[in-house]
Design an enzyme around this catalytic site. Structure first.
Site, PDB file in Angstrom:
ATOM      1  N   GLY A  91       0.837  -1.204   0.000  1.00  0.00           N
ATOM      2  CA  GLY A  91       0.000   0.000   0.000  1.00  0.00           C
ATOM      3  C   GLY A  91       0.866   1.246   0.000  1.00  0.00           C
ATOM      4  N   ARG A  94       4.091   5.956   1.709  1.00  0.00           N
ATOM      5  CA  ARG A  94       4.668   7.310   1.753  1.00  0.00           C
ATOM      6  C   ARG A  94       4.186   8.135   0.567  1.00  0.00           C
ATOM      7  NH1 ARG A  94      10.688   7.081  -0.694  1.00  0.00           N
ATOM      8  NH2 ARG A  94      10.456   5.200  -1.920  1.00  0.00           N
ATOM      9  N   LYS A 114       4.506  12.020  -3.469  1.00  0.00           N
ATOM     10  CA  LYS A 114       5.385  10.952  -2.955  1.00  0.00           C
ATOM     11  C   LYS A 114       6.302  11.576  -1.910  1.00  0.00           C
ATOM     12  CE  LYS A 114       8.509   7.333  -4.636  1.00  0.00           C
ATOM     13  NZ  LYS A 114       9.061   6.668  -5.828  1.00  0.00           N
ATOM     14  N   ASP A 126       8.636   6.179   7.911  1.00  0.00           N
ATOM     15  CA  ASP A 126       8.255   7.548   8.297  1.00  0.00           C
ATOM     16  C   ASP A 126       7.392   8.237   7.245  1.00  0.00           C
ATOM     17  OD1 ASP A 126      10.069   7.941   6.285  1.00  0.00           O
ATOM     18  OD2 ASP A 126      11.479   9.150   7.465  1.00  0.00           O
ATOM     19  N   GLY A 127       7.173   7.574   6.124  1.00  0.00           N
ATOM     20  CA  GLY A 127       6.321   8.158   5.083  1.00  0.00           C
ATOM     21  C   GLY A 127       6.991   9.263   4.283  1.00  0.00           C
ATOM     22  N   ARG A 184      -1.591  -1.283 -10.195  1.00  0.00           N
ATOM     23  CA  ARG A 184      -0.424  -2.163 -10.335  1.00  0.00           C
ATOM     24  C   ARG A 184      -0.879  -3.613 -10.400  1.00  0.00           C
ATOM     25  NH1 ARG A 184       3.251   1.028  -6.820  1.00  0.00           N
ATOM     26  NH2 ARG A 184       2.118   2.966  -6.484  1.00  0.00           N
ATOM     27  N   ASP A 253       4.416  -5.001  -7.266  1.00  0.00           N
ATOM     28  CA  ASP A 253       3.796  -3.717  -6.911  1.00  0.00           C
ATOM     29  C   ASP A 253       4.403  -2.577  -7.715  1.00  0.00           C
ATOM     30  OD1 ASP A 253       6.008  -4.566  -5.113  1.00  0.00           O
ATOM     31  OD2 ASP A 253       5.917  -2.479  -4.485  1.00  0.00           O
ATOM     32  N   ASN A 254       5.487  -2.848  -8.433  1.00  0.00           N
ATOM     33  CA  ASN A 254       6.109  -1.804  -9.239  1.00  0.00           C
ATOM     34  C   ASN A 254       5.881  -2.030 -10.725  1.00  0.00           C
ATOM     35  OD1 ASN A 254       7.044  -0.533  -6.941  1.00  0.00           O
ATOM     36  ND2 ASN A 254       9.012  -1.580  -6.975  1.00  0.00           N
ATOM     37  N   ASP A 263       8.145   3.797 -10.550  1.00  0.00           N
ATOM     38  CA  ASP A 263       8.968   3.580  -9.367  1.00  0.00           C
ATOM     39  C   ASP A 263      10.454   3.541  -9.671  1.00  0.00           C
ATOM     40  OD1 ASP A 263       9.330   3.276  -6.644  1.00  0.00           O
ATOM     41  OD2 ASP A 263       7.457   2.146  -6.520  1.00  0.00           O
TER      42      ASP A 263
HETATM   43  P1  AMP Z   1       9.083   1.015  -3.091  1.00  0.00           P
HETATM   44  O1  AMP Z   1      10.394   0.388  -2.763  1.00  0.00           O
HETATM   45  O2  AMP Z   1       9.150   2.492  -3.254  1.00  0.00           O
HETATM   46  O3  AMP Z   1       8.365   0.335  -4.190  1.00  0.00           O
HETATM   47  O4  AMP Z   1       8.185   0.806  -1.777  1.00  0.00           O
HETATM   48  C1  AMP Z   1       7.758  -0.441  -1.332  1.00  0.00           C
HETATM   49  C2  AMP Z   1       6.770  -0.263  -0.207  1.00  0.00           C
HETATM   50  O5  AMP Z   1       7.376   0.339   0.922  1.00  0.00           O
HETATM   51  C3  AMP Z   1       5.571   0.593  -0.549  1.00  0.00           C
HETATM   52  O6  AMP Z   1       4.462   0.085   0.137  1.00  0.00           O
HETATM   53  C4  AMP Z   1       5.974   1.936   0.003  1.00  0.00           C
HETATM   54  O7  AMP Z   1       4.864   2.747   0.275  1.00  0.00           O
HETATM   55  C5  AMP Z   1       6.678   1.528   1.274  1.00  0.00           C
HETATM   56  N1  AMP Z   1       7.657   2.546   1.713  1.00  0.00           N
HETATM   57  C6  AMP Z   1       8.811   2.875   1.121  1.00  0.00           C
HETATM   58  N2  AMP Z   1       9.437   3.848   1.800  1.00  0.00           N
HETATM   59  C7  AMP Z   1       8.664   4.161   2.855  1.00  0.00           C
HETATM   60  C8  AMP Z   1       8.763   5.096   3.937  1.00  0.00           C
HETATM   61  N3  AMP Z   1       9.815   5.914   4.068  1.00  0.00           N
HETATM   62  N4  AMP Z   1       7.754   5.130   4.809  1.00  0.00           N
HETATM   63  C9  AMP Z   1       6.704   4.309   4.706  1.00  0.00           C
HETATM   64  N5  AMP Z   1       6.545   3.413   3.718  1.00  0.00           N
HETATM   65  C10 AMP Z   1       7.513   3.330   2.797  1.00  0.00           C
HETATM   66 MG    MG Z   2       6.816   0.819  -5.259  1.00  0.00          MG
END
Ligand code: AMP
Ligand code: MG
Length: 488
Positions: A91, A94, A114, A126-127, A184, A253-254, A263
């Site tokens: 989900g 962030r 983002k 931390d989002g 996705r 998810d990507n 992504d």
């Molecule tokens: P990504 O590697 O960007 O595809 O992210 C994979 C998952 O990790 C997704 O659900 C993102 O929303 C979550 N995510 C990545 N970085 C953060 C962050 N700093 N805080 C919260 N969720 C994150």
């Molecule tokens: Mg992603």
């Protein structure tokens, strides 16, 4: 005189028509001191947005997530995904979707922030996002767009005035991402795993209406939908391979349903031709290596097919049979795009049987002698054979002769062949050392000139009249193997 603030946003919230499990409404998480560091004016104009208003304090507050755009309702989207082969609930942890903007031509685009703070899907995170990774996504996604490769795009990058903790302290940033949608493969995996039949169907109908509307009234529309996604992804991955793009984190998810690249984490472009190239520091096994990308995309599409089974046919065996049949098309469609594209890179208009070995032999030579991928094709295009890394090497002469003969067999002028090659072989890609240098100046010194110059160059990758020779050179030998990080 009235000086009314109006960016030109025209937002809908169509995603909210989906069942409740598919998203969570969220409150915005304001940041201390938002400052715009990059605005994509060309993109803004194409979306019918007013750049001056976007640059104003109010415009920036909105895209920092401090205030809400009129008509927008912030939500985080639910999705799952196979990360390096392991299934997980994910989900938007962030990111938040502000809504879907209707462009002047009537197209619908997701507007997503983002790095906008925590959501119910943040798990331990931390989002937030760092300035370096957001500028990196900006530059690579713009490069992809200019290369003619379907991609999400970056509208703004805004620094938050707040630090974030990673391995080191980084400056926080929020990027606005514009996408055909953020649906996705993992969105379907989520609905298939945790939704009811009706909820899964609602998602599929939404995706079809948004991306493949002509299928809407077809009786077997879910199978046709699967076929369409397979077709678009096969075309997309072939384009990646043809320019040497390595995504780095092809988790389900990507991977989009729209066929756009999404992504930009640990992605990078290959310099030296080596099919095993991996840049991502976390991809220890090389699962997402350059040569594995087509197969991995097929694996991901099989996860989509699985998720759609209950919709394809009520009889499970029949559903599996139909989905498998659809999947057999994937390698063929991919191969056709790749061969056609490789042919074009060599000035060949119609691929014939013998061309496959001509292509393979060149790639083998490039691998054997560690030739630079982009420069080899650029110099072949320019006819500057002596400058190619392979010049003088065993068998290159014979290859060159064979290639010249093949070109002569075509009933077209040399100019025509060169035009095809110029359209198919970029002179510049965002080379890793150039990207690093741009990010370092921007992040460490707040000097955006290096970033802007690089952006200008990679925005015209097929312009052979340009003077971009500095950007075609390789990194100094001392730089060692390039490593990328997820930037999370
Ligand atoms: P990504 O590697 O960007 O595809 O992210 C994979 C998952 O990790 C997704 O659900 C993102 O929303 C979550 N995510 C990545 N970085 C953060 C962050 N700093 N805080 C919260 N969720 C994150
Ligand atoms: Mg992603």
């Amino acid at each position: 005189m009235s000086n009314k603030f109006n960016v030109g946003w025209n937002l809908e919230n169509t995603y909210m028509s989906l069942p409740n499990i598919m998203f969570s409404a969220i409150n915005v998480n304001p940041v201390g001191n938002p400052q715009l560091v990059k605005l994509n004016k060309e993109l803004a104009t194409s979306l019918g947005l007013n750049s001056n208003a976007l640059e104003s304090k109010q415009g920036v507050e909105q895209l920092a997530g401090n205030t809400i755009i009129e008509g927008g309702i912030p939500i985080a989207q639910a999705y799952a995904g196979h990360q390096f082969g392991h299934f997980t609930m994910l989900g938007d942890g962030r990111a938040l979707l502000l809504g879907e903007h209707i462009s002047p031509s009537g197209e619908l685009f997701d507007v997503q922030l983002k790095g906008s703070g925590r959501t119910p899907y943040s798990r331990g995170g931390d989002g937030r996002a760092g300035l370096g990774p957001m500028l990196r996504e900006y530059i690579i996604s713009e490069a992809m767009h200019a290369l003619g490769i379907p991609t999400t795009r970056s509208l703004t990058v805004i620094t938050t005035g707040e630090d974030i903790m990673r391995e080191t302290v980084q400056r926080g940033a929020v990027m606005t991402r514009i996408a055909a949608s953020h649906l996705r493969v993992g969105t379907f995996q989520f609905a298939a795993k945790w939704g009811t039949h009706e909820e899964l169907q609602a998602l599929a109908d939404y995706a079809i209406e948004r991306h493949y509307p002509i299928l809407m009234n077809k009786e077997n529309r879910y199978l046709l939908f699967l076929q369409e996604v397979i077709t678009r992804q096969a075309a997309l991955i072939a384009k990646w391979q043809l320019v040497g793009f390595i995504h780095g984190v092809m988790n389900t998810d990507n991977m989009t349903i729209s066929g756009e690249t999404i992504d930009y984490g640990p992605c990078a472009f290959m310099d030296t031709y080596n099919p095993n190239t991996v840049f991502s520091s976390i991809d220890i096994q090389g699962r997402y290596a350059y040569e594995n990308q087509p197969n991995i995309a097929g694996w991901n599409l099989a996860r989509l097919a699985e998720s759609l089974l209950p919709l394809i046919h009520e009889d499970q065996d029949e559903a599996v049979k139909q989905a498998q049949e659809a999947m057999t098309a994937y390698p063929k469609i991919y191969e056709t795009h790749w061969l056609t594209g490789m042919g074009n890179k060599l000035g060949i208009f119609n691929i014939e049987e013998g061309d496959i070995s001509l292509i393979d032999n060149l790639l083998q030579l490039m691998e054997q002698y560690g030739a630079d991928y982009t420069n080899t094709f650029r110099l072949l295009t320019l006819g500057k054979i002596e400058e190619i890394d392979l010049y003088g090497k065993d068998n290159f002469d014979q290859w060159h002769e064979k290639w010249q003969k093949r070109l002569e067999e075509q009933d077209v002028s040399k100019d025509f062949i060169q035009q095809l090659m110029q359209k198919s072989n970029p002179i510049v890609i965002p080379r890793n050392h150039r990207v690093e240098e741009a990010l370092e100046a921007a992040v460490e010194k707040e000097d955006y000139s290096v970033f802007e110059n690089l952006l200008k160059v990679i925005s015209n990758p097929y312009d052979y009249s340009s003077d971009y020779i500095d950007y075609t050179t390789l990194p100094p030998d001392t730089s060692g193997p390039y490593k990328t990080f997820c930037g999370t």
